[in-house]
Write a protein that holds these residues in place. Structure first.
Motif, PDB file in Angstrom:
ATOM      1  N   PHE A  23       7.641   6.521  -9.287  1.00 27.54           N
ATOM      2  CA  PHE A  23       7.421   6.511  -7.849  1.00 27.54           C
ATOM      3  C   PHE A  23       6.194   7.340  -7.463  1.00 27.54           C
ATOM      4  CE2 PHE A  23      12.247   6.072  -7.859  1.00 27.54           C
ATOM      5  CZ  PHE A  23      12.157   4.701  -7.932  1.00 27.54           C
ATOM      6  N   ILE A  24       5.862   8.326  -8.287  1.00 26.08           N
ATOM      7  CA  ILE A  24       4.664   9.123  -8.056  1.00 26.08           C
ATOM      8  C   ILE A  24       3.419   8.306  -8.386  1.00 26.08           C
ATOM      9  CG2 ILE A  24       3.403  11.200  -8.727  1.00 26.08           C
ATOM     10  CD1 ILE A  24       5.922  11.768  -7.117  1.00 26.08           C
ATOM     11  N   ARG A  25       3.524   7.461  -9.411  1.00 25.71           N
ATOM     12  CA  ARG A  25       2.358   6.748  -9.923  1.00 25.71           C
ATOM     13  C   ARG A  25       2.153   5.378  -9.298  1.00 25.71           C
ATOM     14  NH1 ARG A  25       2.479   7.240 -16.402  1.00 25.71           N
ATOM     15  NH2 ARG A  25       0.409   6.332 -16.083  1.00 25.71           N
ATOM     16  N   LYS A  26       3.020   4.964  -8.397  1.00 24.76           N
ATOM     17  CA  LYS A  26       2.959   3.582  -7.885  1.00 24.76           C
ATOM     18  C   LYS A  26       1.954   3.413  -6.741  1.00 24.76           C
ATOM     19  CE  LYS A  26       6.565   3.807  -4.336  1.00 24.76           C
ATOM     20  NZ  LYS A  26       7.722   3.125  -3.767  1.00 24.76           N
ATOM     21  N   VAL A  27       0.887   4.141  -6.758  1.00 18.58           N
ATOM     22  CA  VAL A  27      -0.099   4.123  -5.683  1.00 18.58           C
ATOM     23  C   VAL A  27      -1.437   3.633  -6.226  1.00 18.58           C
ATOM     24  CG1 VAL A  27      -1.305   5.506  -3.954  1.00 18.58           C
ATOM     25  CG2 VAL A  27       1.047   6.076  -4.576  1.00 18.58           C
ATOM     26  N   THR A  28      -2.070   2.748  -5.484  1.00 13.58           N
ATOM     27  CA  THR A  28      -3.426   2.344  -5.829  1.00 13.58           C
ATOM     28  C   THR A  28      -4.345   2.660  -4.659  1.00 13.58           C
ATOM     29  OG1 THR A  28      -4.808   0.515  -6.631  1.00 13.58           O
ATOM     30  CG2 THR A  28      -3.142  -0.024  -4.982  1.00 13.58           C
ATOM     31  N   ASP A  29      -5.640   2.598  -4.897  1.00 14.53           N
ATOM     32  CA  ASP A  29      -6.606   2.954  -3.852  1.00 14.53           C
ATOM     33  C   ASP A  29      -7.383   1.737  -3.365  1.00 14.53           C
ATOM     34  OD1 ASP A  29      -8.160   2.437  -6.040  1.00 14.53           O
ATOM     35  OD2 ASP A  29      -9.262   4.330  -6.001  1.00 14.53           O
ATOM     36  N   ARG A  30      -6.852   0.538  -3.630  1.00 19.95           N
ATOM     37  CA  ARG A  30      -7.581  -0.656  -3.214  1.00 19.95           C
ATOM     38  C   ARG A  30      -6.595  -1.784  -2.896  1.00 19.95           C
ATOM     39  NH1 ARG A  30      -8.270  -4.405  -7.345  1.00 19.95           N
ATOM     40  NH2 ARG A  30      -7.324  -3.773  -9.309  1.00 19.95           N
ATOM     41  N   LEU A  31      -7.107  -2.795  -2.273  1.00 18.39           N
ATOM     42  CA  LEU A  31      -6.306  -3.967  -1.913  1.00 18.39           C
ATOM     43  C   LEU A  31      -6.456  -5.013  -3.016  1.00 18.39           C
ATOM     44  CD1 LEU A  31      -7.521  -4.059   1.773  1.00 18.39           C
ATOM     45  CD2 LEU A  31      -5.210  -3.449   1.039  1.00 18.39           C
ATOM     46  N   GLU A  32      -5.635  -4.869  -4.049  1.00 17.02           N
ATOM     47  CA  GLU A  32      -5.707  -5.838  -5.144  1.00 17.02           C
ATOM     48  C   GLU A  32      -4.983  -7.126  -4.721  1.00 17.02           C
ATOM     49  OE1 GLU A  32      -2.512  -6.435  -6.528  1.00 17.02           O
ATOM     50  OE2 GLU A  32      -2.034  -5.020  -4.920  1.00 17.02           O
ATOM     51  N   GLU A  33      -4.922  -8.104  -5.611  1.00 20.72           N
ATOM     52  CA  GLU A  33      -4.453  -9.443  -5.267  1.00 20.72           C
ATOM     53  C   GLU A  33      -3.032  -9.457  -4.700  1.00 20.72           C
ATOM     54  OE1 GLU A  33      -3.863 -13.858  -7.338  1.00 20.72           O
ATOM     55  OE2 GLU A  33      -4.483 -12.133  -8.542  1.00 20.72           O
ATOM     56  N   ARG A  34      -2.100  -8.713  -5.315  1.00 23.51           N
ATOM     57  CA  ARG A  34      -0.711  -8.746  -4.853  1.00 23.51           C
ATOM     58  C   ARG A  34      -0.576  -8.131  -3.458  1.00 23.51           C
ATOM     59  NH1 ARG A  34       2.360 -12.334  -7.064  1.00 23.51           N
ATOM     60  NH2 ARG A  34       0.479 -13.264  -6.222  1.00 23.51           N
ATOM     61  N   ALA A  35      -1.311  -7.046  -3.201  1.00 22.78           N
ATOM     62  CA  ALA A  35      -1.281  -6.439  -1.868  1.00 22.78           C
ATOM     63  C   ALA A  35      -1.859  -7.398  -0.836  1.00 22.78           C
ATOM     64  CB  ALA A  35      -2.058  -5.129  -1.868  1.00 22.78           C
ATOM     65  N   ARG A  36      -2.913  -8.097  -1.186  1.00 21.33           N
ATOM     66  CA  ARG A  36      -3.509  -9.081  -0.273  1.00 21.33           C
ATOM     67  C   ARG A  36      -2.527 -10.206   0.025  1.00 21.33           C
ATOM     68  NH1 ARG A  36      -9.815  -9.782  -0.731  1.00 21.33           N
ATOM     69  NH2 ARG A  36     -10.463  -7.769  -1.563  1.00 21.33           N
ATOM     70  N   ASP A  37      -1.793 -10.643  -1.006  1.00 32.35           N
ATOM     71  CA  ASP A  37      -0.792 -11.694  -0.800  1.00 32.35           C
ATOM     72  C   ASP A  37       0.278 -11.240   0.181  1.00 32.35           C
ATOM     73  OD1 ASP A  37      -2.105 -13.362  -2.571  1.00 32.35           O
ATOM     74  OD2 ASP A  37      -0.785 -12.907  -4.263  1.00 32.35           O
ATOM     75  N   PHE A  38       0.704  -9.990   0.051  1.00 30.87           N
ATOM     76  CA  PHE A  38       1.733  -9.459   0.944  1.00 30.87           C
ATOM     77  C   PHE A  38       1.210  -9.414   2.379  1.00 30.87           C
ATOM     78  CE2 PHE A  38       4.674  -6.593   2.929  1.00 30.87           C
ATOM     79  CZ  PHE A  38       5.850  -6.704   2.211  1.00 30.87           C
ATOM     80  N   ILE A  39       0.007  -8.899   2.564  1.00 31.37           N
ATOM     81  CA  ILE A  39      -0.582  -8.791   3.899  1.00 31.37           C
ATOM     82  C   ILE A  39      -0.795 -10.172   4.504  1.00 31.37           C
ATOM     83  CG2 ILE A  39      -2.664  -8.077   5.150  1.00 31.37           C
ATOM     84  CD1 ILE A  39      -2.818  -5.699   3.141  1.00 31.37           C
ATOM     85  N   ALA A  40      -1.185 -11.138   3.673  1.00 35.81           N
ATOM     86  CA  ALA A  40      -1.413 -12.501   4.157  1.00 35.81           C
ATOM     87  C   ALA A  40      -0.131 -13.146   4.677  1.00 35.81           C
ATOM     88  CB  ALA A  40      -2.017 -13.357   3.049  1.00 35.81           C
ATOM     89  N   ALA A  41       1.022 -12.706   4.161  1.00 35.56           N
ATOM     90  CA  ALA A  41       2.310 -13.264   4.576  1.00 35.56           C
ATOM     91  C   ALA A  41       2.951 -12.474   5.708  1.00 35.56           C
ATOM     92  CB  ALA A  41       3.269 -13.298   3.375  1.00 35.56           C
ATOM     93  N   SER A  42       2.327 -11.378   6.109  1.00 39.76           N
ATOM     94  CA  SER A  42       2.942 -10.492   7.102  1.00 39.76           C
ATOM     95  C   SER A  42       2.493 -10.836   8.520  1.00 39.76           C
ATOM     96  CB  SER A  42       2.580  -9.038   6.797  1.00 39.76           C
ATOM     97  OG  SER A  42       3.039  -8.184   7.833  1.00 39.76           O
ATOM     98  N   PRO A  43       3.451 -11.087   9.436  1.00 38.96           N
ATOM     99  CA  PRO A  43       3.114 -11.337  10.832  1.00 38.96           C
ATOM    100  C   PRO A  43       3.233 -10.086  11.710  1.00 38.96           C
ATOM    101  CG  PRO A  43       5.382 -11.917  10.495  1.00 38.96           C
ATOM    102  CD  PRO A  43       4.874 -11.373   9.179  1.00 38.96           C
ATOM    103  N   PHE A  44       3.556  -8.939  11.087  1.00 38.56           N
ATOM    104  CA  PHE A  44       3.876  -7.757  11.888  1.00 38.56           C
ATOM    105  C   PHE A  44       3.588  -6.486  11.099  1.00 38.56           C
ATOM    106  CE2 PHE A  44       6.783  -4.452  13.420  1.00 38.56           C
ATOM    107  CZ  PHE A  44       6.566  -4.500  14.793  1.00 38.56           C
ATOM    108  N   CYS A  45       2.979  -5.519  11.777  1.00 41.40           N
ATOM    109  CA  CYS A  45       2.804  -4.196  11.161  1.00 41.40           C
ATOM    110  C   CYS A  45       2.912  -3.132  12.243  1.00 41.40           C
ATOM    111  CB  CYS A  45       1.473  -4.092  10.410  1.00 41.40           C
ATOM    112  SG  CYS A  45       0.003  -4.105  11.465  1.00 41.40           S
ATOM    113  N   ILE A  46       3.114  -1.918  11.808  1.00 45.51           N
ATOM    114  CA  ILE A  46       3.150  -0.764  12.709  1.00 45.51           C
ATOM    115  C   ILE A  46       1.946   0.107  12.381  1.00 45.51           C
ATOM    116  CG2 ILE A  46       4.429   1.302  13.386  1.00 45.51           C
ATOM    117  CD1 ILE A  46       6.985  -0.233  12.601  1.00 45.51           C
ATOM    118  N   LEU A  47       1.161   0.424  13.404  1.00 46.90           N
ATOM    119  CA  LEU A  47      -0.001   1.283  13.256  1.00 46.90           C
ATOM    120  C   LEU A  47       0.375   2.687  13.697  1.00 46.90           C
ATOM    121  CD1 LEU A  47      -3.092   1.797  12.879  1.00 46.90           C
ATOM    122  CD2 LEU A  47      -3.354   1.096  15.284  1.00 46.90           C
ATOM    123  N   ALA A  48       0.278   3.643  12.782  1.00 43.74           N
ATOM    124  CA  ALA A  48       0.597   5.038  13.090  1.00 43.74           C
ATOM    125  C   ALA A  48      -0.703   5.833  13.222  1.00 43.74           C
ATOM    126  CB  ALA A  48       1.467   5.645  11.990  1.00 43.74           C
TER     127      ALA A  48
END
Length: 204
Positions: A23-48
């Protein structure tokens, strides 16, 4: 004064087990393909955001993929019509550190993105982010610093999506973890199977 109040990190950690290394290591510093796929499917986000008047969390939503990765370290978030209080945008002018939490109906996992933001009126970008023929007044550009998946426990406990089923094509938690974890080879299928079992046994 509350005698049970926690006022130090040491005092806090006495009440929790140490997080697993994965859980400590599960962080990346870029928008790789899987993260882009998730964002592409998302209709909603919360901006903090946070500014001189304190923190704000504002909902942002539109058709899936309304938040656009411009490259592997930049997100474009159109500012659609609202009540014009501009709490989040005012905060960004004062303090550019932001966080985004992406949700997908039917999906337990969420995607967290942290970075710094700026506001632009670039005509070409506003046109690119137009919806129903209307360009946003501004676009928030987020320079990405951290990206990671958050587990499904909170969504499951809340029954937020009811019986709604997971859409096809959305990356699994195992796929996101495998893509985001540096310095280790992770089998996404095996991780997903173990993760689903943990959701059953470790929900509370």
């Amino acid at each position: 004064m509350d005698p049970h109040a926690i006022t130090s990190l040491d005092g806090l950690m006495r009440h929790y087990e140490a997080p697993h290394e994965r859980f400590i290591r599960k962080v990346t510093d870029r928008l790789e393909e899987r993260a882009r796929d998730f964002i592409a499917a998302s209709p909603f986000c919360i901006l903090a955001t946070s500014g001189r008047h304190g923190p704000h969390a504002t909902p942002r939503g539109d058709a899936p993929g309304f938040v656009r990765p411009l490259d592997d370290r930049t997100l474009a978030l159109p500012d659609r019509r609202g009540n014009n209080r501009l709490d989040g945008l005012r905060d960004i002018l004062e303090q550019p550190e932001v966080a985004l939490l992406f949700l997908i109906p039917g999906v337990g996992e969420t995607l967290r993105v942290h970075g710094t933001a700026r506001i632009t009126t670039d005509p070409a970008l506003r046109t690119r982010c137009a919806a129903q023929g209307k360009a946003p007044a501004t676009v928030v550009l987020v320079a990405v610093r951290e990206v990671y998946a958050h587990c499904a426990k909170a969504i499951i406990r809340s029954k937020l999506w009811g019986e709604r089923r997971r859409p096809e094509g959305v990356p699994t938690n195992g796929e996101l973890i495998a893509a985001h974890t540096a310095g280790a080879t992770i089998d996404p299928v095996q991780y997903e199977a173990e993760y689903q079992q943990r959701l059953i046994t470790q929900l509370y």
